[in-house]
Design an enzyme around this catalytic site. Structure first.
Site, PDB file in Angstrom:
ATOM      1  N   GLU A 207       0.740  -1.244  -0.149  1.00  0.00           N
ATOM      2  CA  GLU A 207       0.056   0.106  -0.216  1.00  0.00           C
ATOM      3  C   GLU A 207       0.750   1.279  -0.045  1.00  0.00           C
ATOM      4  O   GLU A 207       0.626   2.319   0.704  1.00  0.00           O
ATOM      5  CB  GLU A 207      -0.955  -0.025   1.163  1.00  0.00           C
ATOM      6  CG  GLU A 207      -1.908  -1.284   1.156  1.00  0.00           C
ATOM      7  CD  GLU A 207      -2.811  -1.366   2.377  1.00  0.00           C
ATOM      8  OE1 GLU A 207      -2.956  -0.405   3.344  1.00  0.00           O
ATOM      9  OE2 GLU A 207      -3.942  -2.118   2.342  1.00  0.00           O
TER      10      GLU A 207
ATOM     11  N   ASN B  82       2.184  -5.070  -3.187  1.00  0.00           N
ATOM     12  CA  ASN B  82       0.765  -5.572  -2.820  1.00  0.00           C
ATOM     13  C   ASN B  82      -0.035  -4.140  -2.591  1.00  0.00           C
ATOM     14  O   ASN B  82       0.349  -3.224  -1.911  1.00  0.00           O
ATOM     15  CB  ASN B  82       0.818  -6.402  -1.680  1.00  0.00           C
ATOM     16  CG  ASN B  82      -0.751  -6.938  -1.394  1.00  0.00           C
ATOM     17  OD1 ASN B  82      -1.211  -7.747  -2.312  1.00  0.00           O
ATOM     18  ND2 ASN B  82      -1.161  -7.027  -0.247  1.00  0.00           N
TER      19      ASN B  82
ATOM     20  N   HIS C 217     -10.027  -6.080  -2.602  1.00  0.00           N
ATOM     21  CA  HIS C 217     -11.266  -5.837  -1.371  1.00  0.00           C
ATOM     22  C   HIS C 217     -12.332  -5.276  -2.258  1.00  0.00           C
ATOM     23  O   HIS C 217     -12.279  -4.114  -2.576  1.00  0.00           O
ATOM     24  CB  HIS C 217     -10.701  -4.875  -0.424  1.00  0.00           C
ATOM     25  CG  HIS C 217      -9.599  -5.764   0.486  1.00  0.00           C
ATOM     26  ND1 HIS C 217     -10.079  -6.942   1.201  1.00  0.00           N
ATOM     27  CD2 HIS C 217      -8.578  -5.450   0.683  1.00  0.00           C
ATOM     28  CE1 HIS C 217      -8.944  -7.196   2.088  1.00  0.00           C
ATOM     29  NE2 HIS C 217      -7.857  -6.445   1.633  1.00  0.00           N
TER      30      HIS C 217
ATOM     31  N   GLU D  85      -6.014 -10.877  -1.309  1.00  0.00           N
ATOM     32  CA  GLU D  85      -6.762 -10.307  -0.060  1.00  0.00           C
ATOM     33  C   GLU D  85      -8.399 -10.640  -0.602  1.00  0.00           C
ATOM     34  O   GLU D  85      -8.924  -9.380   0.072  1.00  0.00           O
ATOM     35  CB  GLU D  85      -6.464  -9.224   0.676  1.00  0.00           C
ATOM     36  CG  GLU D  85      -4.866  -9.008   0.849  1.00  0.00           C
ATOM     37  CD  GLU D  85      -4.545  -7.824   1.833  1.00  0.00           C
ATOM     38  OE1 GLU D  85      -5.493  -7.089   2.086  1.00  0.00           O
ATOM     39  OE2 GLU D  85      -3.215  -7.501   1.977  1.00  0.00           O
TER      40      GLU D  85
ATOM     41  N   ASP E 178     -12.016 -10.434  -1.043  1.00  0.00           N
ATOM     42  CA  ASP E 178     -13.347 -10.381  -0.413  1.00  0.00           C
ATOM     43  C   ASP E 178     -14.269  -9.362  -1.172  1.00  0.00           C
ATOM     44  O   ASP E 178     -13.728  -8.505  -1.832  1.00  0.00           O
ATOM     45  CB  ASP E 178     -13.289  -9.985   1.384  1.00  0.00           C
ATOM     46  CG  ASP E 178     -12.804  -8.733   1.377  1.00  0.00           C
ATOM     47  OD1 ASP E 178     -12.590  -7.938   0.729  1.00  0.00           O
ATOM     48  OD2 ASP E 178     -12.235  -8.706   2.678  1.00  0.00           O
TER      49      ASP E 178
END
Ligand code: XIL
Length: 301
Positions: free
Chosen positions: A127, A169, A205, A234, A236
């Site tokens: 990030e 990432n 996400h 990650e 979701d």
């Protein structure tokens, strides 16, 4: 295959999940984990605040327990994350300049050396790019040590564990946009100058504020075309029912359509394990039952 991991393995890929060490004693949780998943990312246990709570003093007990679980169940590990603006220990949060740069390098060297040979891929830097239209770096104490902090982090990780794949990432980089193009340009520059980078992680996400982009697969492909692996790290997806199930299938199919997309990790097992409280973004319900999203993802593999 009849499980996510076995089905992903049929095309040489993995299917992983984030794991919290304190949940491994929950039989429902570990039962699903060991049946379905063949890659593990520690949800918090390898972060800077967890592994170096006071400067120069390292604590690997929780992360080591996850690695031991993985070894016992034929699961590989993604390491997460060596350098990040968030979840820094309090002592690092207030540091700057050369002292912080040296602390970062020392941290990366220690953690990557401790896990040398045990990590499939490290999220070396997490990030580091800003949201919005600028495509530039996020302001942080690490960024203020100099724009070269990212390449220094990657070189340090490579020296400590030459066998691990080294990833950048980030989130909201899942489609072609200013932020992902900023990352793309950095990766292109690193490849041109020989800075070690092997992979890019797309957190994915997905929610109403950042819905699944129509160019999801094209974005993965443009990074792969730079000569790096890509991974969904990650995943979701906010929602429920058929819409959620269809989105999971789209993500799975997009990865399978990109030769260098090596695997998919969901960010938790049951909805109740999600960091997104009040949401139902995962593949298993609170009781550990398979959701429509599970069946859809499995069938897409
Ligand atoms: C989250 C964890 O899931 C939470 O338990 C923790 O409180 C905060 O961090 N991007 C990342 C992950 O890279 O490390 C974050 O994990 C979720 C967003």
């Amino acid at each position: 295959g009849t499980t996510l991991g076995a089905s992903a393995a049929e095309s040489g890929r993995y299917f992983g999940t984030a794991v919290a060490n304190y949940k491994l004693s929950d039989a429902t949780y570990s039962g699903i984990l060991d049946r379905e998943f063949n890659m593990i990312t520690p949800e918090n246990e390898m972060k800077w605040d967890a592994t170096e709570p006071s400067q120069g003093s390292f604590n690997y007990s929780s992360a080591d327990a996850i690695v031991a679980h993985a070894n016992a169940h034929n699961q590989r590990m993604r390491g997460h994350a060596l350098a990040w603006y968030s979840q820094q220990p309090p002592w690092a949060q207030g540091m700057e300049g050369t002292a912080l740069r040296n602390a970062m390098v020392n941290h990366i060297t220690n953690v990557a050396t401790h896990y040398k040979g045990k990590i499939y891929a490290w999220d070396v830097v997490n990030e580091a790019f800003a949201d919005g239209g600028g495509g530039g770096r996020r302001d942080s104490n690490l960024q203020r040590t100099g724009n070269d902090w990212i390449e220094v982090a990657f070189k340090t990780a490579r020296a400590a564990d030459p066998g691990a794949k080294l990833c950048y990432n980030d989130y909201n980089t899942d489609g072609v946009n200013a932020k992902s193009t900023g990352v793309y340009n950095m990766v292109k520059d690193f490849k041109a100058r020989g800075v070690p980078i092997d992979c890019v992680g797309f957190q994915s996400h997905i929610n109403s504020g950042s819905p699944l982009p129509s160019d999801y697969q094209a974005n993965l492909q443009r990074f792969a075309d730079l000569g790096v692996d890509v991974q969904i790290t990650e995943l979701d997806i906010q929602g429920s029912g058929t819409a959620q199930a269809n989105s999971y299938a789209t993500v799975v199919k997009s990865c399978l359509a990109v030769a260098r997309c090596t695997g998919i990790t969901v960010w938790g097992i049951r909805d109740s394990d999600s960091w997104r409280s009040g949401d139902t973004p995962l593949l298993f319900d609170n009781n550990g039952n398979k959701k429509a999203a599970y069946t859809s993802a499995l069938n897409a593999l």
